[in-house]
Design a protein around this motif. Sequence first.
Motif, PDB file in Angstrom:
ATOM      1  N   VAL A  90       0.887  -1.221   0.031  1.00  0.00           N
ATOM      2  CA  VAL A  90       0.020   0.107  -0.058  1.00  0.00           C
ATOM      3  C   VAL A  90       0.975   1.394  -0.148  1.00  0.00           C
ATOM      4  N   ASP A  91       2.398   1.013   0.054  1.00  0.00           N
ATOM      5  CA  ASP A  91       3.072   2.436  -0.177  1.00  0.00           C
ATOM      6  C   ASP A  91       2.940   2.652  -1.539  1.00  0.00           C
ATOM      7  N   ASP A  92       3.737   3.891  -1.724  1.00  0.00           N
ATOM      8  CA  ASP A  92       3.733   4.727  -3.098  1.00  0.00           C
ATOM      9  C   ASP A  92       5.205   4.447  -3.719  1.00  0.00           C
ATOM     10  N   LEU A  93       6.198   3.523  -3.132  1.00  0.00           N
ATOM     11  CA  LEU A  93       7.420   3.689  -3.451  1.00  0.00           C
ATOM     12  C   LEU A  93       7.581   3.262  -5.115  1.00  0.00           C
ATOM     13  N   HIS A  94       6.774   2.490  -5.608  1.00  0.00           N
ATOM     14  CA  HIS A  94       7.077   2.162  -7.067  1.00  0.00           C
ATOM     15  C   HIS A  94       6.709   3.376  -8.029  1.00  0.00           C
ATOM     16  N   HIS A  95       5.475   4.060  -7.482  1.00  0.00           N
ATOM     17  CA  HIS A  95       5.143   5.369  -8.132  1.00  0.00           C
ATOM     18  C   HIS A  95       6.403   6.570  -8.073  1.00  0.00           C
ATOM     19  N   ARG A  96       6.800   6.349  -6.830  1.00  0.00           N
ATOM     20  CA  ARG A  96       8.065   7.458  -6.614  1.00  0.00           C
ATOM     21  C   ARG A  96       9.436   7.158  -7.347  1.00  0.00           C
ATOM     22  N   ALA A  97       9.451   5.950  -7.668  1.00  0.00           N
ATOM     23  CA  ALA A  97      10.690   5.354  -8.416  1.00  0.00           C
ATOM     24  C   ALA A  97      10.275   5.550  -9.917  1.00  0.00           C
ATOM     25  N   GLY A  98       9.352   6.010 -10.409  1.00  0.00           N
ATOM     26  CA  GLY A  98       9.117   6.274 -11.714  1.00  0.00           C
ATOM     27  C   GLY A  98       8.114   5.253 -12.481  1.00  0.00           C
ATOM     28  N   SER A  99       7.792   4.199 -11.716  1.00  0.00           N
ATOM     29  CA  SER A  99       6.892   3.161 -12.468  1.00  0.00           C
ATOM     30  C   SER A  99       5.526   3.750 -12.756  1.00  0.00           C
ATOM     31  N   LYS A 100       4.999   3.506 -13.961  1.00  0.00           N
ATOM     32  CA  LYS A 100       3.627   4.195 -14.446  1.00  0.00           C
ATOM     33  C   LYS A 100       2.666   3.063 -14.313  1.00  0.00           C
ATOM     34  N   ASN A 101       2.999   2.040 -15.012  1.00  0.00           N
ATOM     35  CA  ASN A 101       1.888   0.915 -14.883  1.00  0.00           C
ATOM     36  C   ASN A 101       1.856   0.127 -13.788  1.00  0.00           C
ATOM     37  N   VAL A 102       1.185   0.627 -12.658  1.00  0.00           N
ATOM     38  CA  VAL A 102       1.124  -0.238 -11.188  1.00  0.00           C
ATOM     39  C   VAL A 102      -0.390  -0.221 -10.795  1.00  0.00           C
ATOM     40  N   ILE A 103      -0.730  -1.692 -10.487  1.00  0.00           N
ATOM     41  CA  ILE A 103      -1.971  -1.656  -9.772  1.00  0.00           C
ATOM     42  C   ILE A 103      -1.853  -2.016  -8.272  1.00  0.00           C
ATOM     43  N   GLN A 104      -2.357  -1.249  -7.624  1.00  0.00           N
ATOM     44  CA  GLN A 104      -2.271  -1.461  -6.085  1.00  0.00           C
ATOM     45  C   GLN A 104      -3.548  -2.220  -5.604  1.00  0.00           C
ATOM     46  N   MET A 105      -3.397  -3.776  -5.701  1.00  0.00           N
ATOM     47  CA  MET A 105      -4.479  -4.472  -5.578  1.00  0.00           C
ATOM     48  C   MET A 105      -5.103  -4.431  -4.048  1.00  0.00           C
ATOM     49  N   HIS A 106      -4.330  -3.860  -3.065  1.00  0.00           N
ATOM     50  CA  HIS A 106      -4.880  -3.950  -1.723  1.00  0.00           C
ATOM     51  C   HIS A 106      -5.072  -2.448  -1.134  1.00  0.00           C
TER      52      HIS A 106
END
Length: 229
Positions: A90-106
Amino acid sequence: MSRIVILTGAGISAESGLGTFRDKDGLWTKYDLNEVATPEGFARNPQLVTDFYNARRANCLGAEPNAAHYALARLEAALPGEVLIVTQNVDDLHHRAGSKNVIQMHGALMSALCSACDHRWPAPAVMHLTDTCPACGHPRTRPDIVWFGEIPYHMEAIAEAVEACEIFAAIGTSGQVYPAAGLAAEARRNGADCVELNLEPSEISRVSQTRRYGPASEVVPDWVATLLG
């Protein structure tokens, strides 16, 4: 053109200082999940639940993405194909690293949810029980988190991606929480090459053709470098 689905769990964020759940010092050894991670717990003691997620949000805001997060963002940017990250985190570290195509299923710590109209909006650093929904004015907002007993988000889109992928990688996940735990086996049944990148073997090991064990900040960049040649 490659189609890659990457499932990430708490292990990818552990080196950023965010606690895992199921090890001997995990979050569930310090809190009763029935009190802080169920709709019933929120109904009984909404202040306790709100305080718990405020603390987790503060912890997240103080953390930074690590080499594993950045490697996956680099893979998405450089690979001639499609890369989808499906994260249990539930953190946002993927987004902050620059990933665009992310689904946070939880769900997401950085999102608030109205229990009356299902409207979502960016959560403040500190949520209060008196916060009102900007859409309908309802005063009992809640963290936008999928609690035990609730259905994870975007399962149809996840199922479609898993069915079509050529490579499925599981990173930093115990393979014990369903439905996420079943995704690797489903990908394998559909002909995908399954990869496990983890600190140690997990329930996903048995369906993985490729296994690399060690800290995520080491094994994930090495795997990405292999894919990118």
